[in-house]
Design a protein around this motif. Structure first.
Motif, PDB file in Angstrom:
ATOM      1  N   ASN A   1      14.031   9.549   3.810  1.00 12.72           N
ATOM      2  CA  ASN A   1      13.273   9.617   5.142  1.00 12.72           C
ATOM      3  C   ASN A   1      12.999   8.326   5.025  1.00 12.72           C
ATOM      4  O   ASN A   1      12.789   7.540   4.330  1.00 12.72           O
ATOM      5  N   ARG A   2      11.969   7.583   6.131  1.00 11.59           N
ATOM      6  CA  ARG A   2      12.421   6.515   6.863  1.00 11.59           C
ATOM      7  C   ARG A   2      11.439   5.444   5.630  1.00 11.59           C
ATOM      8  O   ARG A   2      11.336   4.526   5.065  1.00 11.59           O
ATOM      9  N   ARG A   3      10.225   6.527   4.990  1.00 12.01           N
ATOM     10  CA  ARG A   3       8.635   6.217   4.461  1.00 12.01           C
ATOM     11  C   ARG A   3       9.581   5.730   3.498  1.00 12.01           C
ATOM     12  O   ARG A   3       9.333   4.350   2.864  1.00 12.01           O
ATOM     13  N   LEU A   4      10.252   6.257   3.181  1.00 10.02           N
ATOM     14  CA  LEU A   4      10.787   6.096   1.248  1.00 10.02           C
ATOM     15  C   LEU A   4      11.708   4.607   1.623  1.00 10.02           C
ATOM     16  O   LEU A   4      12.189   3.577   0.799  1.00 10.02           O
ATOM     17  N   VAL A   5      12.443   4.553   2.545  1.00 14.13           N
ATOM     18  CA  VAL A   5      14.020   3.753   2.506  1.00 14.13           C
ATOM     19  C   VAL A   5      12.485   2.242   2.620  1.00 14.13           C
ATOM     20  O   VAL A   5      12.712   1.111   2.536  1.00 14.13           O
ATOM     21  N   LEU A   6      11.650   2.421   3.419  1.00 20.74           N
ATOM     22  CA  LEU A   6      10.795   1.134   3.799  1.00 20.74           C
ATOM     23  C   LEU A   6      10.066   0.721   2.645  1.00 20.74           C
ATOM     24  O   LEU A   6       9.405  -0.728   2.278  1.00 20.74           O
ATOM     25  N   LEU A   7       9.767   1.763   1.819  1.00 23.03           N
ATOM     26  CA  LEU A   7       8.405   1.542   0.349  1.00 23.03           C
ATOM     27  C   LEU A   7      10.259   0.976  -0.634  1.00 23.03           C
ATOM     28  O   LEU A   7       9.576   0.256  -1.461  1.00 23.03           O
ATOM     29  N   LEU A   8      11.071   1.220  -0.478  1.00 27.96           N
ATOM     30  CA  LEU A   8      12.029   1.229  -1.692  1.00 27.96           C
ATOM     31  C   LEU A   8      12.169  -0.883  -1.002  1.00 27.96           C
ATOM     32  O   LEU A   8      12.172  -1.142  -1.864  1.00 27.96           O
ATOM     33  N   GLY A   9      12.520  -0.701   0.195  1.00 28.28           N
ATOM     34  CA  GLY A   9      12.683  -2.009   0.601  1.00 28.28           C
ATOM     35  C   GLY A   9      11.579  -2.916   0.086  1.00 28.28           C
ATOM     36  O   GLY A   9      12.396  -4.456  -0.352  1.00 28.28           O
ATOM     37  N   ALA A  10      10.693  -2.942  -0.117  1.00 23.25           N
ATOM     38  CA  ALA A  10       9.683  -3.830  -0.191  1.00 23.25           C
ATOM     39  C   ALA A  10       9.061  -3.790  -1.018  1.00 23.25           C
ATOM     40  O   ALA A  10       9.053  -4.896  -2.049  1.00 23.25           O
ATOM     41  N   ALA A  11       9.233  -3.148  -2.260  1.00 26.87           N
ATOM     42  CA  ALA A  11       9.536  -2.700  -3.490  1.00 26.87           C
ATOM     43  C   ALA A  11      10.606  -3.716  -4.350  1.00 26.87           C
ATOM     44  O   ALA A  11      10.236  -4.583  -5.580  1.00 26.87           O
ATOM     45  N   GLY A  12      11.784  -3.633  -3.411  1.00 29.00           N
ATOM     46  CA  GLY A  12      12.625  -4.701  -4.035  1.00 29.00           C
ATOM     47  C   GLY A  12      12.642  -6.383  -3.815  1.00 29.00           C
ATOM     48  O   GLY A  12      13.140  -7.267  -4.336  1.00 29.00           O
TER      49      GLY A  12
ATOM     50  N   ILE B   1      12.196  -9.333  -6.553  1.00 25.36           N
ATOM     51  CA  ILE B   1      13.015 -10.646  -6.186  1.00 25.36           C
ATOM     52  C   ILE B   1      12.071 -11.493  -5.847  1.00 25.36           C
ATOM     53  O   ILE B   1      12.239 -12.376  -7.010  1.00 25.36           O
ATOM     54  N   LEU B   2      11.087 -11.609  -5.858  1.00 20.36           N
ATOM     55  CA  LEU B   2       9.604 -12.731  -5.721  1.00 20.36           C
ATOM     56  C   LEU B   2       9.132 -12.602  -6.326  1.00 20.36           C
ATOM     57  O   LEU B   2       9.445 -13.876  -7.446  1.00 20.36           O
ATOM     58  N   LEU B   3       9.508 -11.418  -7.528  1.00 13.28           N
ATOM     59  CA  LEU B   3       8.384 -12.095  -9.049  1.00 13.28           C
ATOM     60  C   LEU B   3       9.854 -12.583  -9.854  1.00 13.28           C
ATOM     61  O   LEU B   3       9.302 -13.522 -10.254  1.00 13.28           O
ATOM     62  N   VAL B   4      10.989 -12.337  -9.669  1.00 17.76           N
ATOM     63  CA  VAL B   4      12.130 -12.733 -10.544  1.00 17.76           C
ATOM     64  C   VAL B   4      11.305 -14.782 -10.523  1.00 17.76           C
ATOM     65  O   VAL B   4      12.427 -15.153 -10.971  1.00 17.76           O
ATOM     66  N   MET B   5      11.774 -14.638  -8.775  1.00 14.27           N
ATOM     67  CA  MET B   5      12.081 -15.925  -8.637  1.00 14.27           C
ATOM     68  C   MET B   5      10.407 -16.765  -8.670  1.00 14.27           C
ATOM     69  O   MET B   5      10.922 -17.811  -8.945  1.00 14.27           O
ATOM     70  N   ARG B   6       9.778 -15.930  -8.889  1.00 15.34           N
ATOM     71  CA  ARG B   6       8.887 -17.324  -9.040  1.00 15.34           C
ATOM     72  C   ARG B   6       8.756 -17.759 -10.885  1.00 15.34           C
ATOM     73  O   ARG B   6       8.351 -18.380 -10.931  1.00 15.34           O
ATOM     74  N   GLN B   7       9.821 -16.814 -11.395  1.00 18.79           N
ATOM     75  CA  GLN B   7       9.715 -17.400 -13.033  1.00 18.79           C
ATOM     76  C   GLN B   7      11.110 -18.500 -13.027  1.00 18.79           C
ATOM     77  O   GLN B   7      10.854 -19.519 -14.312  1.00 18.79           O
ATOM     78  N   PHE B   8      11.038 -18.520 -12.173  1.00 17.77           N
ATOM     79  CA  PHE B   8      12.443 -19.969 -12.453  1.00 17.77           C
ATOM     80  C   PHE B   8      11.999 -20.731 -11.433  1.00 17.77           C
ATOM     81  O   PHE B   8      12.541 -22.734 -11.069  1.00 17.77           O
ATOM     82  N   VAL B   9      11.535 -20.825 -10.068  1.00 18.94           N
ATOM     83  CA  VAL B   9      11.524 -22.192  -9.091  1.00 18.94           C
ATOM     84  C   VAL B   9       9.460 -21.789  -8.906  1.00 18.94           C
ATOM     85  O   VAL B   9       8.729 -21.087  -9.460  1.00 18.94           O
ATOM     86  N   TRP B  10       9.307 -23.153  -8.422  1.00 18.18           N
ATOM     87  CA  TRP B  10       7.616 -23.712  -7.700  1.00 18.18           C
ATOM     88  C   TRP B  10       7.212 -24.452  -7.168  1.00 18.18           C
ATOM     89  O   TRP B  10       8.770 -25.176  -6.456  1.00 18.18           O
ATOM     90  N   VAL B  11       7.063 -23.710  -5.981  1.00 15.56           N
ATOM     91  CA  VAL B  11       6.817 -24.931  -4.772  1.00 15.56           C
ATOM     92  C   VAL B  11       5.309 -25.337  -5.229  1.00 15.56           C
ATOM     93  O   VAL B  11       4.191 -25.306  -4.941  1.00 15.56           O
TER      94      VAL B  11
END
Length: 159
Positions: free
Chosen positions: A2-13, A17-27
């Protein structure tokens, strides 16, 4: 899906990605993306001198080793187990069940009884096939049906 599950999985993804990038880059404060700095290594401070006092300072401990026989408590005399043989009076039949297991504690005990039709728990005072559980001991139970009493041990078949 359903649409809610797709949105939830997209937000979790995206968060992953942001969490993994935080390990390698810094603003930086100026908005420039830079590689993340390696973790700082903290040097361990070196101490000078002896770490422990000289061995003679431990003479009191060395004079009382842990496994010396005179440091053990006196043995507790064992009392012999008093076996009371099962008593059978005239006119009674034997119980038709087997004691499979026993559990005891300070509040009493419970026995696991297997009959022809089921396996169940029994406490002091319970009735099974006309037999009343009188006592639950560490290795046996005592049952009676008014005129006959038996002591049944774990795994012992009365038939």
């Amino acid at each position: 899906m359903n649409r809610r599950l797709v949105l939830l999985l997209g937000a979790a993804g995206i968060l992953a990605i942001l969490l993994v990038m935080r390990q390698f880059v810094w603003v930086a404060d100026d908005g420039i993306v830079r590689p993340a700095a390696p973790p700082q290594v903290v040097a361990i401070r070196q101490e000078s001198g002896q770490f422990l006092p000289d061995f003679p300072a431990f003479d009191a401990i060395a004079d009382r080793p842990l496994f010396r026989a005179d440091r053990r408590p006196p043995p507790v005399p064992e009392s012999p187990l008093i076996e009371t043989p099962p008593t059978t009076q005239q006119g009674g039949s034997e119980p038709g069940f087997i004691v499979v297991g026993i559990g005891t504690n300070e509040n009493g005990g419970v026995a696991t009884i297997r009959t022809n039709t089921e396996t169940r728990r029994a406490y002091v005072g319970d009735r099974i096939d006309g037999w009343r559980i009188e006592a639950v001991n560490r290795a046996s139970i005592e049952v009676s049906n008014g005129e006959t009493s038996y002591r049944l041990f774990i795994g012992e078949d009365t038939e």
